[in-house]
Design a protein around this motif. Structure first.
Motif, short mmCIF file in Angstrom:
data_model
loop_
_atom_site.label_atom_id
_atom_site.label_comp_id
_atom_site.label_asym_id
_atom_site.label_seq_id
_atom_site.Cartn_x
_atom_site.Cartn_y
_atom_site.Cartn_z
N ASN A 1 25.87 -47.92 4.53
CA ASN A 1 27.28 -47.90 4.91
C ASN A 1 27.54 -47.03 6.14
OD1 ASN A 1 27.81 -49.61 2.83
ND2 ASN A 1 29.08 -48.21 1.66
N ALA A 2 26.93 -45.85 6.19
CA ALA A 2 27.13 -44.98 7.34
C ALA A 2 26.58 -45.63 8.61
CB ALA A 2 26.47 -43.63 7.11
N PHE A 3 25.44 -46.28 8.48
CA PHE A 3 24.83 -46.96 9.62
C PHE A 3 25.75 -48.05 10.14
CE2 PHE A 3 22.16 -49.83 11.91
CZ PHE A 3 21.12 -49.08 12.42
N ASN A 4 26.26 -48.87 9.23
CA ASN A 4 27.05 -50.02 9.65
C ASN A 4 28.44 -49.62 10.14
OD1 ASN A 4 25.06 -51.97 9.26
ND2 ASN A 4 25.42 -51.96 7.05
N ARG A 5 28.98 -48.53 9.62
CA ARG A 5 30.24 -48.03 10.17
C ARG A 5 30.03 -47.64 11.64
NH1 ARG A 5 35.16 -45.67 8.53
NH2 ARG A 5 34.66 -45.97 6.33
N GLN A 6 28.88 -47.04 11.91
CA GLN A 6 28.59 -46.66 13.29
C GLN A 6 28.46 -47.90 14.19
OE1 GLN A 6 26.09 -43.26 14.25
NE2 GLN A 6 24.74 -44.62 15.40
N ILE A 7 27.83 -48.95 13.67
CA ILE A 7 27.72 -50.19 14.44
C ILE A 7 29.11 -50.76 14.72
CG2 ILE A 7 26.93 -52.58 14.37
CD1 ILE A 7 24.67 -50.69 14.92
N TRP A 8 29.98 -50.77 13.72
CA TRP A 8 31.35 -51.25 13.93
C TRP A 8 32.02 -50.46 15.06
CZ3 TRP A 8 35.10 -53.09 9.63
CH2 TRP A 8 34.49 -54.08 8.83
N GLN A 9 31.87 -49.17 15.05
CA GLN A 9 32.53 -48.32 16.04
C GLN A 9 31.95 -48.55 17.44
OE1 GLN A 9 31.79 -44.60 14.08
NE2 GLN A 9 33.74 -44.61 12.98
N LEU A 10 30.64 -48.69 17.54
CA LEU A 10 30.02 -48.90 18.84
C LEU A 10 30.31 -50.30 19.38
CD1 LEU A 10 26.52 -47.29 18.18
CD2 LEU A 10 28.36 -46.34 19.59
N ALA A 11 30.33 -51.29 18.51
CA ALA A 11 30.54 -52.67 18.94
C ALA A 11 31.99 -52.97 19.27
CB ALA A 11 30.03 -53.63 17.86
N SER A 12 32.91 -52.23 18.66
CA SER A 12 34.34 -52.45 18.88
C SER A 12 35.02 -51.09 19.09
CB SER A 12 34.97 -53.17 17.69
OG SER A 12 34.36 -54.44 17.49
#
Length: 352
Positions: free
Chosen positions: A222-233
């Motif tokens: 979850n922490a990893f994917n939250r970071q991806i969401w933030q970086l991608a958008s």
């Protein structure tokens, strides 16, 4: 998040917004269709609860998978398949679906393999996430639902899936909507080094290539994917509830294996299945997409993506490209749902 509908005259915009509002009210009242071959199930961990705007999850045997999906709209409507990406889920289309349903379409939104309630039917089946396998899943779902032809649309992994379906099975695809354009790749193409700034954008691909990365993703999904969401958008101010709703779909027992295989296969670090060798050889030639297509891009997409001029020649049928402004990132359907829905409707029009 402000967004801009592309070149939509004011009367058309007002009508579109009116239809969207009416559609939302219709779905809230519980308008959904139960397909004859599908079976409703008790929701599993990682799936929406019945009564949410996405409707109940249904399951159907399709190829090597038991696919979890949502279906909305009349069974007699022209079919539309919407494919999500990673690390997202079907909720990316929650505000897109009511607009399409209001126009009389039958809309199907499946969980990709390794997401939500989509599971492998046999423990012995390889947890393969090469691009051809995901596209084959899309066709298997159409076959299971007895859908002969449909509009296919998606972003990220879902856009690549729709691209490949359009190339390999153009007779099954009415039209295509693809966020970030032409995304069909190959192991040979991915072996070529990029400029350092571009390589930096793919940091997670290299992380996943290591056993440390595999363990880290499993431990901190979850922490990893939250970071991806933030970086991608970077301009998308999503709240915790929005992220948590989709993150629940990543609790799938095969999720880590599928994600790791996808990125390792791209780099030639993992084998695919021999049954896809001929298909992958064809895809490696970057074949053109001949069906009517609309490509889209957000003006604040922080994820790796090709420039639209680099892929224009790959679309040889009726074609449009749309830049959606207002700080729209990688998850375009969720950040600019009306623009995405309009593109799907307009792509259907291009096919006439």
């Amino acid at each position: 998040m402000p967004s801009q509908l592309p070149e939509m005259p004011d009367p058309r915009r007002r009508e579109f917004v009116r239809i969207a509002a009416a559609a939302a009210a219709t779905l809230a009242a519980g308008a959904a269709t139960q397909p004859a071959m599908a079976r409703p199930t008790t929701p599993r961990p990682g799936t929406p609860r019945p009564g949410t705007p996405m409707g109940p999850i249904r399951q159907i045997a399709a190829g090597v998978l038991d696919i979890g999906y949502v279906e909305m709209g009349p069974a007699s409507g022209a079919p539309i398949l919407l494919f999500h990406g990673w690390p997202y889920d079907i909720h990316a289309f929650a505000e897109v679906v009511p607009v399409l349903v209001a126009r009389g379409h039958r809309v199907i939104i499946p969980h990709l393999r390794g997401h939500g309630s989509t599971v492998f039917r046999a423990a012995s089946t390889p947890r393969n996430a090469q691009q051809a396998a995901l596209a084959a899943d899309g066709i298997a779902l159409m076959d299971a639902l007895r859908i002969e032809k449909a509009v296919v649309a998606g972003f990220d992994w879902g856009a690549r899936t729709a691209n490949i379906m359009a190339v390999l099975w153009p007779q099954r695809c009415t039209a295509l909507v693809s966020v970030s354009g032409y995304l069909i790749g190959s192991q040979a193409g991915n072996a070529k080094p990029l400029a350092p700034a571009q390589e930096l954008q793919w940091w997670y691909q290299f992380y996943f290539a290591t056993e440390r990365g595999k363990a880290g993703y499993a431990a901190n999904t979850n922490a990893f994917n939250r970071q991806i969401w933030q970086l991608a958008s970077p301009a998308w101010k999503f709240d915790d509830a929005t992220f948590d709703r989709s993150a629940a779909s990543l609790a799938n027992p095969d999720h880590v294996a599928i994600v790791i295989h996808n990125y390792r296969w791209r780099l030639g670090l993992a084998e695919g299945e021999a049954q896809y060798d001929a298909v992958e050889a064809r895809l490696a030639g970057a074949p053109p997409i001949t069906i009517p297509t609309i490509t889209m891009e957000g003006d604040a997409n922080g994820a790796p993506h090709p420039a639209p001029e680099n892929h224009r020649a790959k679309f040889t049928g009726p074609y449009e490209h749309r830049l959606i402004t207002g700080g729209v990132g990688h998850n375009l359907p969720q950040e600019a749902p009306l623009a995405f829905a309009q593109a799907v409707l307009d792509a259907t029009g291009l096919a006439r």
